[in-house]
Design an enzyme around this catalytic site. Structure first.
Site, PDB file in Angstrom:
ATOM      1  N   SER A 236       0.845  -1.190   0.000  1.00  0.00           N
ATOM      2  CA  SER A 236       0.000   0.000   0.000  1.00  0.00           C
ATOM      3  C   SER A 236       0.885   1.245   0.000  1.00  0.00           C
ATOM      4  O   SER A 236       1.646   1.459  -0.927  1.00  0.00           O
ATOM      5  CB  SER A 236      -0.954  -0.037   1.196  1.00  0.00           C
ATOM      6  OG  SER A 236      -1.964   0.939   1.062  1.00  0.00           O
ATOM      7  N   ASP A 321      -9.108  -4.214  -6.148  1.00  0.00           N
ATOM      8  CA  ASP A 321      -8.641  -3.227  -5.169  1.00  0.00           C
ATOM      9  C   ASP A 321      -9.312  -1.876  -5.429  1.00  0.00           C
ATOM     10  O   ASP A 321      -9.129  -1.284  -6.489  1.00  0.00           O
ATOM     11  CB  ASP A 321      -7.119  -3.086  -5.280  1.00  0.00           C
ATOM     12  CG  ASP A 321      -6.504  -2.323  -4.117  1.00  0.00           C
ATOM     13  OD1 ASP A 321      -7.211  -1.488  -3.517  1.00  0.00           O
ATOM     14  OD2 ASP A 321      -5.327  -2.564  -3.814  1.00  0.00           O
ATOM     15  N   HIS A 353      -7.808  -4.911  -1.651  1.00  0.00           N
ATOM     16  CA  HIS A 353      -6.669  -4.217  -1.053  1.00  0.00           C
ATOM     17  C   HIS A 353      -6.181  -5.037   0.137  1.00  0.00           C
ATOM     18  O   HIS A 353      -6.522  -4.788   1.290  1.00  0.00           O
ATOM     19  CB  HIS A 353      -7.089  -2.815  -0.609  1.00  0.00           C
ATOM     20  CG  HIS A 353      -5.933  -1.910  -0.317  1.00  0.00           C
ATOM     21  ND1 HIS A 353      -5.112  -1.409  -1.305  1.00  0.00           N
ATOM     22  CD2 HIS A 353      -5.447  -1.399   0.847  1.00  0.00           C
ATOM     23  CE1 HIS A 353      -4.192  -0.633  -0.772  1.00  0.00           C
ATOM     24  NE2 HIS A 353      -4.365  -0.620   0.545  1.00  0.00           N
TER      25      HIS A 353
END
Length: 380
Positions: A236, A321, A353
């Site tokens: 991320s 995501d 995600h």
């Protein structure tokens, strides 16, 4: 910590700590107070009698920490989890009166030998400007001065996250295969006060990135890490830092592992859905508004500077995501490959995600290890 009287609109001081207070709650009748403190990347639990402030003695277990304490309605029992950097968390019950605890779960896979895992230590190192940066260090048991191992700088998600002491399956998997890992809490990380956490606001890809580069010096200083075999890994926001390192500090690391990382801040910030309005406001405050700060966001987005990347990378992405769209990783991989540079790419069609399915986690972790073995260890 303060309490607020709704009727009188008055605040009253209740408690102060040198570290962030994660939470505070009361038992059913208010007899006991439970407080969780984020003390130097580890959770410290304090249970007290509310009326007197007298501490309730908690069980003394093996290395690790107690987390997630709940008190029964009768206020005679409490439940908690206990785990460490080398063991998964297990559920216990504890009699407040008898001071006896019972373990209810055994979540650690019996095939995993803790002796083969890395010891975990909270450390600090000096960054480029002398600032002290906290980190969590995992040293594999096979590492030695006469048998140096490759190293990895691990960057947490966020922005504003924190690497904390606890069982991290991927980190221990890599350590088990001979990689020393330093999980950095670069400037901008939470857990060390508001001043430290805001040091990278609208200055991302600058001091925070140099904190990650400076972390190499700590790994080298251990005497067991090969200075010529250090990579960077993160997911991320940490994935963004990986690609930023490869693009803006192209000689700093030998390889990168980007796990669904942001590479185009302009698009990412513009694509935040309306139901994340509170998150959007917070992120705009930290990163900048793409409508007014587009030039700066463009300048810190690795996608637009991919021509500078010359070290191999592996990218892992979830097709569903909503935060980091697949097109972002598609374009990043294509741009790196245009340089004639290795860019391995794995897309999980059934993930978002973060990878939730065990088979995908196994595939992803094995792919990361295979990539690192080839490009850091130099083995086939």
């Amino acid at each position: 910590m303060k309490k607020y009287n709704i009727d009188t609109n008055q605040h009253e001081f209740v408690h102060k700590e040198d570290w962030d207070i994660l939470y505070m709650n009361l038992s059913h009748s208010g007899k006991f107070t439970v407080m969780g403190i984020n003390q130097d990347a580890q959770t410290v639990i304090r249970v007290t009698e509310t009326a007197t402030g007298k501490k309730v003695k908690l069980p003394q277990l093996s290395a690790g920490s107690i987390t997630s304490v709940s008190i029964s309605k009768s206020e005679k029992l409490l439940s908690f989890y206990h785990g460490s950097g080398k063991s998964t968390s297990d559920l216990y019950t504890y009699s407040i009166e008898d001071r006896k605890n019972t373990q209810l779960t055994e979540s650690m896979n019996p095939e995993v030998n803790p002796a083969h895992l890395a010891d975990v230590e909270v450390v600090r190192y000096k960054s480029f400007d002398g600032m002290e940066i906290p980190a969590v260090y995992y040293q594999p048991p096979q590492a030695a001065r006469d048998k140096k191992v490759p190293g990895l700088i691990w960057v947490h998600g966020g922005p504003g996250g924190q690497s904390r002491v606890g069982y991290r399956a991927l980190i221990q998997y890599l350590a088990n295969h001979g990689y020393a890992v330093l999980a950095v809490n670069n400037r901008g990380s939470s857990g060390y006060g508001k001043t430290f956490q805001t040091l990278d606001d609208q200055a991302h890809g600058e001091g925070d990135l140099d904190d990650c580069v400076a972390a190499k010096d700590f790994l080298i200083s251990t005497g067991v890490v090969d200075a010529n075999k250090i990579g960077i890994i993160g997911g991320s926001y940490g994935g963004y830092m990986v690609m930023a390192a490869l693009a803006f500090r192209p000689d700093a690391f030998e390889a990168g592992v980007n796990i669904f990382g942001v590479t185009n801040w302009v698009r990412t910030l513009k694509s935040i859905p309306p139901w994340w309005e509170d998150f959007k406001i917070s992120l705009y405050k930290e990163m900048g508004n793409p409508e007014t700060d587009e030039d700066r966001l463009y300048s810190i987005s690795p996608l637009f500077h991919a021509g500078q990347i010359k070290k191999p990378v592996i990218v892992l992405q979830g097709a569903n995501d909503p935060r980091v769209l697949q097109v972002e990783s598609d374009e990043m991989v294509e741009a790196v490959r245009k340089n004639g540079v290795t860019a391995d790419y794995i897309v999980f069609d059934d993930e978002g995600h973060g990878f939730r399915k065990k088979e995908n986690q196994i595939k992803g972790n094995r792919s990361i290890l295979k990539f690192l073995d080839k490009h850091l260890k130099g083995s086939d």
